[in-house]
Design a protein around this motif. Sequence first.
Motif, mmCIF file in Angstrom:
data_model
loop_
_atom_site.group_PDB
_atom_site.id
_atom_site.type_symbol
_atom_site.label_atom_id
_atom_site.label_comp_id
_atom_site.label_asym_id
_atom_site.label_seq_id
_atom_site.Cartn_x
_atom_site.Cartn_y
_atom_site.Cartn_z
ATOM 1 N N PHE A 73 -24.089 1.720 -19.695
ATOM 2 C CA PHE A 73 -25.114 2.051 -20.501
ATOM 3 C C PHE A 73 -26.259 2.147 -19.672
ATOM 4 O O PHE A 73 -27.427 2.830 -19.916
ATOM 5 N N VAL A 74 -26.509 1.614 -18.462
ATOM 6 C CA VAL A 74 -27.521 1.255 -17.471
ATOM 7 C C VAL A 74 -27.131 1.724 -16.269
ATOM 8 O O VAL A 74 -28.033 2.629 -15.625
ATOM 9 N N GLN A 75 -26.187 1.324 -15.530
ATOM 10 C CA GLN A 75 -25.876 1.677 -14.068
ATOM 11 C C GLN A 75 -25.152 3.065 -14.054
ATOM 12 O O GLN A 75 -23.895 2.616 -13.547
ATOM 13 N N LYS A 98 -20.657 5.337 -8.177
ATOM 14 C CA LYS A 98 -19.189 5.602 -8.613
ATOM 15 C C LYS A 98 -18.377 4.762 -9.354
ATOM 16 O O LYS A 98 -17.270 4.996 -9.819
ATOM 17 N N SER A 99 -18.900 3.511 -9.597
ATOM 18 C CA SER A 99 -18.245 2.646 -10.487
ATOM 19 C C SER A 99 -17.971 3.078 -11.797
ATOM 20 O O SER A 99 -18.779 3.759 -12.417
ATOM 21 N N ASN A 100 -16.743 2.759 -12.251
ATOM 22 C CA ASN A 100 -16.249 3.445 -13.599
ATOM 23 C C ASN A 100 -15.876 2.053 -14.437
ATOM 24 O O ASN A 100 -15.082 2.467 -15.480
ATOM 25 N N ILE A 101 -16.488 0.936 -14.302
ATOM 26 C CA ILE A 101 -16.191 -0.233 -15.130
ATOM 27 C C ILE A 101 -17.386 -0.369 -15.710
ATOM 28 O O ILE A 101 -18.602 0.122 -15.511
ATOM 29 N N SER A 102 -16.945 -1.102 -16.987
ATOM 30 C CA SER A 102 -18.434 -1.227 -17.857
ATOM 31 C C SER A 102 -19.571 -1.880 -17.233
ATOM 32 O O SER A 102 -19.092 -3.132 -16.607
ATOM 33 N N ASP A 103 -20.786 -1.797 -17.597
ATOM 34 C CA ASP A 103 -21.669 -2.785 -17.417
ATOM 35 C C ASP A 103 -22.241 -3.526 -18.301
ATOM 36 O O ASP A 103 -23.002 -4.343 -18.143
ATOM 37 N N THR A 104 -21.933 -3.001 -19.604
ATOM 38 C CA THR A 104 -22.070 -3.947 -20.829
ATOM 39 C C THR A 104 -20.916 -3.886 -21.596
ATOM 40 O O THR A 104 -20.374 -2.813 -21.831
ATOM 41 N N ARG A 127 -23.189 -8.572 -19.088
ATOM 42 C CA ARG A 127 -23.983 -7.418 -18.520
ATOM 43 C C ARG A 127 -24.189 -7.700 -17.214
ATOM 44 O O ARG A 127 -24.327 -8.910 -16.854
ATOM 45 N N THR A 128 -23.978 -6.571 -16.445
ATOM 46 C CA THR A 128 -24.227 -6.919 -15.147
ATOM 47 C C THR A 128 -25.837 -6.296 -14.584
ATOM 48 O O THR A 128 -25.868 -5.938 -13.573
ATOM 49 N N TRP A 129 -26.576 -6.506 -15.640
ATOM 50 C CA TRP A 129 -28.319 -6.119 -15.378
ATOM 51 C C TRP A 129 -28.877 -7.142 -16.164
ATOM 52 O O TRP A 129 -28.328 -7.657 -17.162
#
Length: 456
Positions: free
Chosen positions: A276-278, A282-288, A305-307
């Motif tokens: 949703f944010v990042q 290249k990352s394809n894992i969820s950030d939320t 959340r990674t943000w």
Amino acid sequence: MSKLNRRDFMKGSAALTTLASFGLLGMDFKDKEGPIRVGLIGTGWYGKSDLFRLIQVADVDVVGLCDPDRNMLEGAGQLVSERQSSGKVPPLYENYKELLEKEKPEFVLIGTPDHWHALQAIDALKAGAHVYLQKPISVDVIEGEAILAAARKYDRKVQIGTQRKSTPHLIDAKKQIIDTGKLGKINHVEICCYFHMRANGNPPLQEVPDFLNYDLWTGPAPLRPYDGLPHRRWWRTFTEYGNGITGDMCVHMLDTVRWMLKLGWPTQITSTGGIFVQKDGKSNISDTQTAIFEYPELNVVWQHRTWGNPVDPDYPWAFKIFGDKGMLAGSTLRADFTPYGDDNGDPIHFECLYEREKYPEDVTEDSIELNAAPATRLHMRDWLAAIENDTLPVADVENGHISTAACILANISMDLGGRVIKYDPKTRTIPGDPEATAMLRRPYREGYEHPDPDTV
């Protein structure tokens, strides 16, 4: 295999007195007939860390190290020579199958990326070794079923690296708060991780260095174009090799809560989330992501959340167990009981145990998690005690499988738009949902055969 013998030593800290009944905190494992023969597959950060903790609590002869990165492997060989009593550099192997065949270790530690766990664990079990396997145990649900089947078929003890259930302050909190009923009726659990740990760069494609066998490192996973060394954080940012933050971090806290509350398989799982944010890397894992693991009259709700900032700065990666009489919060660093009302006692704080004085080598070890070292030592002791006494270890493979699979099922739900997932471990299916059932088994790259629980 020679029998392990234990000898008591003096308990070092007054903080351990409430844990004496656990039985293993004050014990080292020594073999009068000689050291135990140990092999390590995966010589990166946590593989070495696990091995060094085992060396601290047992007489160990490291009979082999394995890694497809020659530089990492040779560096690990030198470090092991400095830590084990023999002072020797162990034999070094690029391929783990050669290590198992030539050295025949009785104990195998596996610290490789998640996509290799199943094949390596099953092969080690077939070779007759007891296995210490890092979490999560697998990248798909059927892999986990196959590891469990192999452990039982070959009658070996498999300890999973979910060492929160060997974390002294959490053991103490469970005994004082959960087991005594101070929370009352437990109605709700929240688990979370708000660490900014999602690598999200855009490195260019590169030539594979001559010291890395990238094809072997990739193994059964899809072969991504090479864009730099995959170690530590980079591989974890791709679903090709793991299950994102949920597979990496939720598995710990879900496993802890399941242990504390004696929970088995969730009745159903739902999850939503995404990137949703990042969006730039290249990352394809969820950030939320949010996941709900449902039990009778109890939901365990995961959020990462990674943000942004954590909801509670004191508990950025944690669990909170809510009862009608109080709440227990816990993390790797602390735990706190908060009572409701004046008739349920006072708040109780549980502090993390450190053992710097007892194990001064911890202080100078590169990248060590000082707060986790005592837990891992206790986890190793528990594994060795289970082998000696022919009992199941505290983090037996079946519980590791349930915790791992639940996180994988949450990702399946998310990928299917929040669909309700009800897994049946007896049939190894999601009844009535062939699309979701097909996602229980990932396709392997050509040249590798996915393990089958019925034929391991």
